[in-house]
Design an enzyme around this catalytic site. Sequence first.
Site, short mmCIF file in Angstrom:
data_model
loop_
_atom_site.label_atom_id
_atom_site.label_comp_id
_atom_site.label_asym_id
_atom_site.label_seq_id
_atom_site.Cartn_x
_atom_site.Cartn_y
_atom_site.Cartn_z
N CYS A 1 -45.04 -44.81 22.64
CA CYS A 1 -46.24 -44.69 21.81
C CYS A 1 -47.15 -43.59 22.36
CB CYS A 1 -46.99 -46.02 21.79
SG CYS A 1 -48.56 -45.97 20.89
N TYR B 1 -47.57 -40.19 9.80
CA TYR B 1 -47.30 -41.28 10.72
C TYR B 1 -46.46 -42.36 10.05
CZ TYR B 1 -48.17 -45.13 13.99
OH TYR B 1 -48.02 -46.17 14.87
N GLU C 1 -42.49 -39.51 18.72
CA GLU C 1 -43.92 -39.38 18.99
C GLU C 1 -44.05 -38.62 20.31
OE1 GLU C 1 -46.24 -42.91 18.91
OE2 GLU C 1 -45.57 -43.49 16.90
N ASP D 1 -41.61 -51.62 21.67
CA ASP D 1 -41.65 -50.59 20.63
C ASP D 1 -40.23 -50.09 20.40
OD1 ASP D 1 -44.42 -50.76 20.41
OD2 ASP D 1 -44.75 -49.22 21.94
N TYR E 1 -39.78 -43.75 19.39
CA TYR E 1 -40.23 -44.10 20.74
C TYR E 1 -39.27 -43.63 21.83
CZ TYR E 1 -43.22 -47.06 17.90
OH TYR E 1 -44.11 -47.51 16.96
N CYS F 1 -51.71 -50.13 24.15
CA CYS F 1 -51.02 -49.20 25.04
C CYS F 1 -49.88 -49.94 25.72
CB CYS F 1 -51.96 -48.61 26.09
SG CYS F 1 -51.12 -47.52 27.27
N CYS G 1 -40.50 -40.95 41.69
CA CYS G 1 -39.71 -39.76 41.35
C CYS G 1 -40.00 -38.67 42.37
CB CYS G 1 -40.08 -39.25 39.96
SG CYS G 1 -39.24 -37.72 39.50
#
Length: 221
Positions: free
Chosen positions: A58, A89, A101, A136, A141, A204, A213
Amino acid sequence: MFFLSDVLNKKLNLPKAAEALPGRAKAIPTASKHFVSKRPLKGPYPEGLETALFGLGCFWGAERMFWQVEGVWVTAVGYAGGVTPNPTYQETCTGLTGHAEVVLVVYDPKIVPYAELLKLFWESHDPTQGMRQGNDVGTTYRSAIYTFGDAQYQAAIASRDAYEASLRGAGRGKITTEIAPAPEFYFAEEDHQQYLAKNPYGYCNLQGTGVTCAIPAAVSA
């Protein structure tokens, strides 16, 4: 049940050109300025700045994460990697445009190098989930890095390989992130631009794996 299965199948598989929604010739309306910084979304951008394009689920939470980074000049959300021109959208949510997105990030490489943006990208979502991020579900996504120039492309590949090794050591699966030269970027509607600044308690779903990472030293783009 057949209808439900058909819908889910479309959301989990990228459409072929003949299956995609037609879209439109003209760009859809959007904001002219960033809601937080008041800088122009579509430029002109100051000389010396560079552009990056990331998809990590998202785009509401993803954009907020990037606009808070020192050295990022402006951000915008939109759609990229699909077939339908100038999608809305609602159209992208059907899975029949092929777009992800994404967040457009315009940054000063003297302050925040591309390698740091890559590190933030990898650590802020789960890049092993295919056509979803958590709850999602759908092609919109998917995890994606769209690159501008060979240096960004090579840096993205090197960082993916390094992070995949770390994920494997932590018992995680294979990275499914799409890495490709940047396609056309379509700005999303004004309501979606800087959504969480306008709606601070809004949705969110951004969540990393908890695995660090380590960007290879050779990645300097």
